[in-house]
Design a protein around this motif. Structure first.
Motif, PDB file in Angstrom:
ATOM      1  N   ALA A 283       0.829  -1.204   0.000  1.00 43.93           N
ATOM      2  CA  ALA A 283       0.000   0.000   0.000  1.00 43.93           C
ATOM      3  C   ALA A 283       0.865   1.256   0.000  1.00 43.93           C
ATOM      4  O   ALA A 283       0.514   2.274  -0.610  1.00 43.93           O
ATOM      5  N   GLY A 284       2.020   1.185   0.675  1.00 51.53           N
ATOM      6  CA  GLY A 284       2.916   2.332   0.705  1.00 51.53           C
ATOM      7  C   GLY A 284       3.420   2.729  -0.669  1.00 51.53           C
ATOM      8  O   GLY A 284       3.573   3.922  -0.964  1.00 51.53           O
ATOM      9  N   ASP A 285       3.698   1.733  -1.518  1.00 53.91           N
ATOM     10  CA  ASP A 285       4.133   2.037  -2.884  1.00 53.91           C
ATOM     11  C   ASP A 285       3.068   2.834  -3.631  1.00 53.91           C
ATOM     12  O   ASP A 285       3.379   3.796  -4.345  1.00 53.91           O
ATOM     13  N   PHE A 286       1.816   2.424  -3.468  1.00 54.66           N
ATOM     14  CA  PHE A 286       0.748   3.121  -4.179  1.00 54.66           C
ATOM     15  C   PHE A 286       0.527   4.517  -3.613  1.00 54.66           C
ATOM     16  O   PHE A 286       0.185   5.449  -4.350  1.00 54.66           O
ATOM     17  N   GLY A 287       0.739   4.674  -2.297  1.00 58.37           N
ATOM     18  CA  GLY A 287       0.664   6.007  -1.725  1.00 58.37           C
ATOM     19  C   GLY A 287       1.724   6.922  -2.306  1.00 58.37           C
ATOM     20  O   GLY A 287       1.440   8.064  -2.698  1.00 58.37           O
ATOM     21  N   LEU A 288       2.961   6.431  -2.382  1.00 59.75           N
ATOM     22  CA  LEU A 288       4.043   7.228  -2.964  1.00 59.75           C
ATOM     23  C   LEU A 288       3.785   7.512  -4.439  1.00 59.75           C
ATOM     24  O   LEU A 288       3.998   8.631  -4.915  1.00 59.75           O
ATOM     25  N   PHE A 289       3.323   6.492  -5.158  1.00 58.74           N
ATOM     26  CA  PHE A 289       3.052   6.697  -6.578  1.00 58.74           C
ATOM     27  C   PHE A 289       2.009   7.784  -6.793  1.00 58.74           C
ATOM     28  O   PHE A 289       2.140   8.616  -7.694  1.00 58.74           O
ATOM     29  N   GLY A 290       0.958   7.792  -5.974  1.00 57.12           N
ATOM     30  CA  GLY A 290      -0.082   8.793  -6.155  1.00 57.12           C
ATOM     31  C   GLY A 290       0.478  10.202  -6.145  1.00 57.12           C
ATOM     32  O   GLY A 290       0.196  11.015  -7.037  1.00 57.12           O
ATOM     33  N   GLN A 291       1.302  10.503  -5.147  1.00 62.76           N
ATOM     34  CA  GLN A 291       1.885  11.844  -5.063  1.00 62.76           C
ATOM     35  C   GLN A 291       2.890  12.083  -6.194  1.00 62.76           C
ATOM     36  O   GLN A 291       2.909  13.148  -6.818  1.00 62.76           O
ATOM     37  N   LEU A 292       3.719  11.081  -6.472  1.00 70.23           N
ATOM     38  CA  LEU A 292       4.736  11.244  -7.514  1.00 70.23           C
ATOM     39  C   LEU A 292       4.134  11.319  -8.911  1.00 70.23           C
ATOM     40  O   LEU A 292       4.737  11.901  -9.816  1.00 70.23           O
ATOM     41  N   SER A 293       2.951  10.745  -9.097  1.00 68.11           N
ATOM     42  CA  SER A 293       2.309  10.863 -10.409  1.00 68.11           C
ATOM     43  C   SER A 293       2.085  12.326 -10.765  1.00 68.11           C
ATOM     44  O   SER A 293       2.129  12.708 -11.941  1.00 68.11           O
ATOM     45  N   GLN A 294       1.876  13.149  -9.754  1.00 63.16           N
ATOM     46  CA  GLN A 294       1.681  14.580  -9.972  1.00 63.16           C
ATOM     47  C   GLN A 294       3.013  15.327  -9.987  1.00 63.16           C
ATOM     48  O   GLN A 294       3.263  16.176 -10.844  1.00 63.16           O
ATOM     49  N   LEU A 295       3.879  14.994  -9.045  1.00 60.53           N
ATOM     50  CA  LEU A 295       5.169  15.680  -8.942  1.00 60.53           C
ATOM     51  C   LEU A 295       6.051  15.421 -10.162  1.00 60.53           C
ATOM     52  O   LEU A 295       6.798  16.301 -10.600  1.00 60.53           O
ATOM     53  N   VAL A 296       5.974  14.220 -10.708  1.00 58.02           N
ATOM     54  CA  VAL A 296       6.814  13.844 -11.849  1.00 58.02           C
ATOM     55  C   VAL A 296       6.095  14.054 -13.177  1.00 58.02           C
ATOM     56  O   VAL A 296       6.736  14.301 -14.198  1.00 58.02           O
ATOM     57  N   GLY A 297       4.758  13.988 -13.163  1.00 55.08           N
ATOM     58  CA  GLY A 297       4.050  13.992 -14.429  1.00 55.08           C
ATOM     59  C   GLY A 297       3.118  15.153 -14.701  1.00 55.08           C
ATOM     60  O   GLY A 297       2.721  15.366 -15.843  1.00 55.08           O
ATOM     61  N   PHE A 298       2.736  15.921 -13.672  1.00 54.20           N
ATOM     62  CA  PHE A 298       1.696  16.937 -13.859  1.00 54.20           C
ATOM     63  C   PHE A 298       2.223  18.359 -13.697  1.00 54.20           C
ATOM     64  O   PHE A 298       1.902  19.243 -14.482  1.00 54.20           O
ATOM     65  N   ASP A 299       3.033  18.572 -12.670  1.00 54.34           N
ATOM     66  CA  ASP A 299       3.448  19.924 -12.293  1.00 54.34           C
ATOM     67  C   ASP A 299       4.865  20.224 -12.782  1.00 54.34           C
ATOM     68  O   ASP A 299       5.793  19.449 -12.519  1.00 54.34           O
ATOM     69  N   PRO A 300       5.074  21.341 -13.483  1.00 56.12           N
ATOM     70  CA  PRO A 300       6.347  21.601 -14.173  1.00 56.12           C
ATOM     71  C   PRO A 300       7.584  21.660 -13.282  1.00 56.12           C
ATOM     72  O   PRO A 300       8.605  21.036 -13.597  1.00 56.12           O
ATOM     73  N   THR A 301       7.530  22.398 -12.173  1.00 56.22           N
ATOM     74  CA  THR A 301       8.743  22.586 -11.374  1.00 56.22           C
ATOM     75  C   THR A 301       9.233  21.293 -10.728  1.00 56.22           C
ATOM     76  O   THR A 301      10.411  20.929 -10.880  1.00 56.22           O
ATOM     77  N   PRO A 302       8.394  20.544 -10.003  1.00 57.41           N
ATOM     78  CA  PRO A 302       8.899  19.296  -9.421  1.00 57.41           C
ATOM     79  C   PRO A 302       9.235  18.254 -10.484  1.00 57.41           C
ATOM     80  O   PRO A 302      10.115  17.411 -10.267  1.00 57.41           O
ATOM     81  N   ARG A 303       8.562  18.316 -11.635  1.00 57.22           N
ATOM     82  CA  ARG A 303       8.902  17.406 -12.735  1.00 57.22           C
ATOM     83  C   ARG A 303      10.318  17.677 -13.227  1.00 57.22           C
ATOM     84  O   ARG A 303      11.108  16.746 -13.437  1.00 57.22           O
ATOM     85  N   GLU A 304      10.660  18.943 -13.395  1.00 58.08           N
ATOM     86  CA  GLU A 304      12.003  19.302 -13.853  1.00 58.08           C
ATOM     87  C   GLU A 304      13.059  18.845 -12.853  1.00 58.08           C
ATOM     88  O   GLU A 304      14.111  18.313 -13.234  1.00 58.08           O
ATOM     89  N   ILE A 305      12.779  19.022 -11.569  1.00 59.80           N
ATOM     90  CA  ILE A 305      13.719  18.587 -10.533  1.00 59.80           C
ATOM     91  C   ILE A 305      13.908  17.076 -10.592  1.00 59.80           C
ATOM     92  O   ILE A 305      15.036  16.565 -10.583  1.00 59.80           O
ATOM     93  N   ALA A 306      12.804  16.340 -10.654  1.00 58.66           N
ATOM     94  CA  ALA A 306      12.874  14.877 -10.653  1.00 58.66           C
ATOM     95  C   ALA A 306      13.630  14.354 -11.866  1.00 58.66           C
ATOM     96  O   ALA A 306      14.461  13.441 -11.752  1.00 58.66           O
ATOM     97  N   HIS A 307      13.369  14.916 -13.029  1.00 57.03           N
ATOM     98  CA  HIS A 307      14.049  14.450 -14.235  1.00 57.03           C
ATOM     99  C   HIS A 307      15.543  14.751 -14.177  1.00 57.03           C
ATOM    100  O   HIS A 307      16.348  14.028 -14.778  1.00 57.03           O
ATOM    101  N   ALA A 308      15.914  15.784 -13.440  1.00 59.54           N
ATOM    102  CA  ALA A 308      17.328  16.150 -13.344  1.00 59.54           C
ATOM    103  C   ALA A 308      18.086  15.277 -12.354  1.00 59.54           C
ATOM    104  O   ALA A 308      19.259  14.953 -12.583  1.00 59.54           O
TER     105      ALA A 308
END
Length: 244
Positions: free
Chosen positions: A202-227
């Motif tokens: 369940a913890g993996d899915f909790g982390l994925f939920g937040q990261l789906s937005q941080l990595v895939g939806f919002d520009p600034t955290p996406r840029e950080i993650a990709h870097a």
């Protein structure tokens, strides 16, 4: 007991908890039917009492012959474990189950601070979210209605930044915490594909939920993650559908 009826829920593509639960349903191979929209609208259409408070996603379950609405993902996961057999996301070992619960709680209660902060603190990210969220509900929305919806949701969410403790003083602290989190994810994923081993909890899915937005939806955290976190980006790409 395993129900053959699809689990019904309503949520949004920009909702981390919706992404969390849809990915979990897919992994567990639980039939589901999702409506993309506002929970209040769906509750009204189904003549169901709106839960208080109301969050995305909202699930609908039969209880005592009546349809009821529920929107806290953690107890819903436990409920689904009792109603659908196979591919459990809760470890049998009590110690591991507790750690898994802590990871899920960390994702739901702390990582969401990253998401909300980045989404609404900076003007470019807020404009991105204000544009995408209304259109994710209705891509054919008339322009005037779209602009009203965008202005409303942007103002409402920006005014709520205080709820997650986001302001000019705390912004560097939140950013540093996000970067430490990504570094920890990178080190962990270099050794195993999920938080507690070879299968997701369940913890993996909790982390994925937040990261789906941080990595895939919002520009600034996406840029950080990709870097700085390519393994995490790859992990997020794979997590939406683990049904195979």
């Amino acid at each position: 007991m395993t129900s053959l009826e699809p689990v019904r829920l309503v949520g949004g593509t920009g909702s981390p908890y919706t992404q969390k639960m849809v990915a979990l349903l897919r992994y567990r191979r639980i039939p589901y039917a999702i409506t993309w929209g506002q929970p209040e609208t769906t509750c009204a259409a189904l003549c169901v009492k709106v839960p208080k408070p109301t969050f995305m996603p909202t699930f609908f379950f039969e209880e005592g012959g009546e349809l009821t609405a529920h929107c806290d993902s953690t107890p819903i996961i436990r409920r689904l474990e009792g109603e659908h057999a196979g591919r459990s996301v809760l470890p049998r070992d009590p110690a591991l189950a507790f750690i898994d619960y802590l990871i899920e709680d960390f994702a739901d209660e702390w990582c969401t601070k990253y998401m909300f902060h980045y989404r609404w603190h900076l003007a470019a990210d807020a404009d991105n979210a204000g544009t995408k969220l209304p259109l994710s509900m209705d891509v054919s929305m008339p322009q005037e209605q779209f602009q009203q919806f965008k202005d409303y949701i942007s103002q409402r969410q920006i005014e709520r930044l205080w709820v997650v403790g986001s302001n000019e003083e705390t912004a560097p602290i939140i950013d540093a915490s996000y970067r430490r989190f990504l570094a920890a994810m990178e080190a962990h994923l270099a050794n195993q594909p999920f938080m507690l081993g070879r299968r997701p909890g369940a913890g993996d899915f909790g982390l994925f939920g937040q990261l789906s937005q941080l990595v895939g939806f919002d520009p600034t955290p996406r840029e950080i993650a990709h870097a700085v976190a390519p393994r995490t980006v790859g992990w997020v790409d794979r997590m939406p559908d683990g049904s195979g």
